[in-house]
Design an enzyme around this catalytic site. Structure first.
Site, PDB file in Angstrom:
ATOM      1  N   CYS A  47       0.864  -1.178   0.000  1.00 60.05           N
ATOM      2  CA  CYS A  47       0.000   0.000   0.000  1.00 60.05           C
ATOM      3  C   CYS A  47       0.899   1.225   0.000  1.00 60.05           C
ATOM      4  O   CYS A  47       1.737   1.383   0.882  1.00 60.05           O
ATOM      5  CB  CYS A  47      -0.879  -0.030   1.252  1.00 60.05           C
ATOM      6  SG  CYS A  47      -1.825   1.482   1.494  1.00 60.05           S
TER       7      CYS A  47
ATOM      8  N   CYS B 262      -9.388  10.896   9.371  1.00 59.26           N
ATOM      9  CA  CYS B 262      -8.117  10.482   8.784  1.00 59.26           C
ATOM     10  C   CYS B 262      -6.940  11.300   9.323  1.00 59.26           C
ATOM     11  O   CYS B 262      -6.994  12.529   9.377  1.00 59.26           O
ATOM     12  CB  CYS B 262      -8.200  10.621   7.267  1.00 59.26           C
ATOM     13  SG  CYS B 262      -6.681  10.152   6.432  1.00 59.26           S
TER      14      CYS B 262
ATOM     15  N   CYS C 161     -10.773  14.686   5.265  1.00 59.62           N
ATOM     16  CA  CYS C 161     -11.698  13.708   5.856  1.00 59.62           C
ATOM     17  C   CYS C 161     -11.508  13.699   7.378  1.00 59.62           C
ATOM     18  O   CYS C 161     -10.380  13.670   7.871  1.00 59.62           O
ATOM     19  CB  CYS C 161     -11.460  12.311   5.281  1.00 59.62           C
ATOM     20  SG  CYS C 161     -11.745  12.233   3.510  1.00 59.62           S
TER      21      CYS C 161
ATOM     22  N   CYS D  60      -3.854   5.182   7.881  1.00 59.00           N
ATOM     23  CA  CYS D  60      -3.126   6.165   7.076  1.00 59.00           C
ATOM     24  C   CYS D  60      -2.589   7.299   7.905  1.00 59.00           C
ATOM     25  O   CYS D  60      -3.302   7.913   8.663  1.00 59.00           O
ATOM     26  CB  CYS D  60      -4.062   6.858   6.089  1.00 59.00           C
ATOM     27  SG  CYS D  60      -5.159   5.800   5.264  1.00 59.00           S
TER      28      CYS D  60
END
Ligand code: SAH
Length: 345
Positions: free
Chosen positions: A106, A120, A117, A334
């Protein structure tokens, strides 16, 4: 004059460069092989090229390699997280996951993100800059070299919004899947977007066979706007239309990502609404309990709600998987590792 980034050039571009230098065309192929198959760390490794030629290349071109400044391995599932340092001192994170069907990397597409967002960690400090094609490739090559394992799947789901770095993303995909390079199958490449409608449509027209994942996370415009500012710009109607268009053009079914936040989007009624929203789409739904970040007070759905949500969707004949929460013990979500690293620095 700024040096060209040689690893971001396509084979045709490299051939043109060689012609300009008065070199034979096969030099381009040799360089390309060194960079993209043998994953050389610099011109000095390219031993079948003359010293003089290597020196000229070094003077003319930038040769991007990323060094890992930190590697974390999950004790739960063997997932590894790499923090790579870029030439300008910025860091990006990449994750290596081992699955039964192959190994997956990834990668990040930007340093930071400007999409905002709410759940996040990557977006908390905004966007620093977009990554060059070579910087995206190098995450794949770097992980492959460090794990000494073959990479079969690449997902662009790390930090950044890939469709906000569209041109470089496309060059990256073309290089990564090029038969003269590492030759990862396009079908094993997934690009995840928060839903930039015009770019999704553009991507549909590129003649690629990659999978598009849409981060949906909500079933009404009102709810989605509270989680994802991009929803203020593009409504669910046009988003669903863009997904249908992507399938129509490419024949590739869409993946809908749905992060479950306790009490926000994880009720059975939300599952009903989700089923109605994606009705008629050739798709797959990925459920993932939200990974809580310290800066926000979102709470992940409990196991029972996740399974109840899944069962409900299956009653509507929807393909659904619960994404394994890999690497939770190593800042799996993330942007979390990069953030921690930055705060310590
Ligand atoms: N910008 C792209 C790709 C990067 S985010 C996109 O929005 O799709 C990759 C996925 O992780 C997205 O589905 C995103 O919504 C999700 N995500 C981000 N932070 C998360 C968190 N804390 N918990 C669960 N999923 C998260």
């Amino acid at each position: 004059m700024e040096k060209k980034d040689i690893k971001s050039l396509t084979l045709e571009e490299l051939e043109r460069e060689m012609a300009q230098m008065g070199e034979k065309p096969f030099r381009a192929k040799q360089l390309y092989e060194w960079m993209h198959i043998k994953m050389a760390r610099g011109f000095e490794e390219m031993t079948n090229l003359s010293k003089e030629f290597r020196k000229t290349c070094g003077e003319r071109y930038l040769y991007t390699t990323l060094d890992a400044v930190r590697i974390q391995e999950s004790k739960i599932d063997g997932t590894k997280k790499f923090l790579f340092e870029l030439d300008d001192g910025n860091v990006v994170e990449s994750v290596w996951m081992k699955y039964k069907h192959g190994n997956s990397v990834c990668i990040s597409s930007q340093v930071g993100c400007r999409m905002g967002c709410k759940f996040c960690a990557s977006t908390l400090d905004g966007l620093e800059r977009s990554l060059m094609p070579a910087e995206m490739l190098e995450q794949v090559y770097g992980v492959s070299l460090l794990t000494k394992e073959r990479v079969s799947n690449v997902v662009v789901m790390g930090t950044g919004e890939p469709l906000d770095n569209y041109e470089n993303l496309l060059i990256f995909i073309r290089l990564l899947t090029d038969e003269n390079g590492l030759h990862i199958s396009q079908r094993n490449v997934t690009v995840s977007t928060c839903g930039i409608v015009p770019k999704m449509k553009q991507l549909a027209q590129e003649g690629l066979q990659i999978t598009l994942a849409l981060s949906l996370h909500a079933t009404t415009d009102e709810k989605r706007r509270k989680l994802m500012p991009v929803a203020l710009k593009y409504g669910l109607d046009e988003l669903m239309e863009a997904c249908a268009y992507y399938f129509e053009k490419t024949g590739r079914r869409i993946t809908f990502e749905y992060s479950l936040v306790k009490g926000v989007n994880d009720r059975l009624q939300d599952a009903d609404e989700l089923a109605a929203l994606i009705k008629g789409q050739n798709c797959h739904v990925n459920l993932i309990p939200v990974n809580p970040i310290a800066e926000r007070d979102f709470v992940e759905s409990d196991r029972e709600s996740v399974y109840a949500f899944k069962n409900k969707l299956e009653k509507y004949q929807i393909n659904v998987t619960i994404r394994r929460e890999m690497g939770r013990d190593i800042d799996g979500a993330c942007g979390q590792l990069r953030r921690r690293y930055k705060m310590q620095a």
